[in-house]
Design a protein around this motif. Structure first.
Motif, PDB file in Angstrom:
ATOM      1  N   HIS A 120       5.174   4.074  -2.383  1.00 20.48           N
ATOM      2  CA  HIS A 120       5.970   3.736  -1.189  1.00 20.48           C
ATOM      3  C   HIS A 120       7.117   4.750  -0.997  1.00 20.48           C
ATOM      4  O   HIS A 120       7.364   5.209   0.111  1.00 20.48           O
ATOM      5  N   ASP A 164       0.727  -1.786   2.316  1.00 22.45           N
ATOM      6  CA  ASP A 164       0.033  -1.186   1.171  1.00 22.45           C
ATOM      7  C   ASP A 164      -1.155  -0.345   1.628  1.00 22.45           C
ATOM      8  O   ASP A 164      -1.955  -0.787   2.452  1.00 22.45           O
ATOM      9  N   SER A 204       9.666  -4.406   0.665  1.00 24.84           N
ATOM     10  CA  SER A 204       8.301  -4.934   0.720  1.00 24.84           C
ATOM     11  C   SER A 204       8.324  -6.409   0.353  1.00 24.84           C
ATOM     12  O   SER A 204       9.387  -7.011   0.232  1.00 24.84           O
ATOM     13  N   HIS A 251       2.989   1.899  -7.908  1.00 22.34           N
ATOM     14  CA  HIS A 251       2.905   1.493  -6.500  1.00 22.34           C
ATOM     15  C   HIS A 251       4.216   1.771  -5.736  1.00 22.34           C
ATOM     16  O   HIS A 251       4.193   2.236  -4.589  1.00 22.34           O
TER      17      HIS A 251
END
Ligand code: KG4
Ligand code: ZN
Length: 347
Positions: A119, A307, A140, A115
């Protein structure tokens, strides 16, 4: 990769409280659908079990809608990319297992995507691409990372937070001011009406060059509120001043370290990514910093800051091009682990 035909990539993201499905044609986004689980507001934060159940309900309809909106059949998908971690394990399981099922039944390749890597390279979803080498600031709800990125496969961690993540600090301060979850957008809104110079909140002075710390800042806000408002009734004007002053301290702390990183490394660009990259003050200050250093600045548009599956599909495509394939044994993982994070360490 064979011939020049573009690949249709299906991306699936389900690491936290957003279910997202995207379809890319190579690196071009055709559709990026995001379904946010707003009901977590009622609980003051994300409830993992409820999150998993909501992903389970929405993932299939979302894939169907994405295919429909670009008018292609599931059999036209060439590659499936899904987030495997870090994140909530139950939530990750839903998206990754669904992706495995598709990969198996359609006999199409699967790539599991970190993940955070999604980003990191989300700036490449924009028309103007970042240039290597670049400094990337990932901010984040769960992570604050300062990175030197030399290529799609060479990523060096310069610094991280020693306690709360930047988004977590926004969320915690928001809660203590009575705004609720998620905190970032609400603090930002309140800050717009306040005076950021009204209260001087501290910036942590860490020995580690590039590390961050935000828990002291959060505690300073808490102490200020406890000391000045014993009845917990904070006038709106004061709330706005607290929000603005807190936001200024947090952004200043980020900018200090980013500025140092740019000074110490010969980079061509800076990219600001992750949910907190939606913050206008932070966006402006990073832009100003890039101007000062005469380097380019790439900040994804808002739908690619939080996201989203477009960044997962893009990272999946990059990994696929460098030869990565995953099989059905690939497992989700809740936290960053050396073996998972930035797994191709060399060109
Ligand atoms: O990247 P993201 O969507 O999810 C994670 O992977 O964590 O980031 C969510 C975080 C939350 O903490 C939220 O409060 C913060 O991003 N955020 C903001 C803003 N919009 C979202 N923080 C500051 N200003 C904003 N406008
Ligand atoms: Zn994220």
């Amino acid at each position: 990769m064979s011939g020049s035909r573009k690949l249709n990539i299906l991306g699936i993201e389900s690491s936290c409280d957003e279910t997202s499905v995207a379809i890319l044609s190579d690196d071009e986004v055709k559709v990026n659908l995001i379904s946010s689980q707003h009901f977590h507001k009622n609980y003051g934060g994300v409830v993992p079990e409820l999150s998993s159940r909501a992903h389970l309900q929405i993932v299939k309809p979302l894939v169907d809608s994405a295919l429909q909106s670009v008018n292609i059949n599931i059999n036209d998908i060439d590659l499936i990319a899904a987030t495997s971690g870090p994140g909530l394990i139950g939530a990750l399981l839903v998206g990754l297992t669904f992706a495995k099922g598709l990969s198996f039944s359609l006999n199409k390749p699967l790539v599991a995507v970190n993940h955070i890597e999604g980003h990191i390279f989300s700036g490449f979803l924009m028309d103007t691409k970042p240039e290597f080498p670049m400094i990337v600031l990932v901010v984040s709800g769960g992570h604050t990372l300062l990175l030197l990125v030399e290529s799609f496969t060479k990523i060096f961690l310069l610094g991280t937070t020693v306690d709360d993540a930047a988004g977590e600090a926004f969320d915690k301060v928001s809660k203590l001011l009575g705004f609720g979850y998620p905190g970032g957008p609400q603090i930002e809104l309140s800050a717009l009406k306040g005076d950021e110079h009204s209260i001087k909140f501290p910036i942590a002075d860490l020995k580690d060059e590039y590390n961050f710390s935000f828990s002291g800042l959060k505690t300073a806000v808490l102490r200020f509120v406890q000391k000045n408002y014993s009845d917990k009734n904070i006038p709106e004007n004061d709330l706005n001043n607290i929000s603005a002053s807190f936001q200024k301290s947090l952004v200043d702390a980020l900018i200090q370290k980013v500025s140092l990183a740019i000074s110490n490394h010969k980079v061509k660009s800076i990219s600001l990514v992750g949910g907190v990259a939606a913050n206008k003050k932070l966006r402006n200050e990073i832009n100003n910093l890039a101007d000062q250093f005469n380097i380019s600045c790439i900040i994804p548009s808002l739908s690619y800051c939080g996201d989203n599956a477009a960044m997962i599909a893009l990272r999946g495509f990059q990994l696929y091009q460098s030869g990565v394939r995953d099989n059905l044994c690939v497992k989700p993982y809740p936290a960053i682990h050396e073996n998972h994070f930035l797994r191709i360490g060399q060109d």
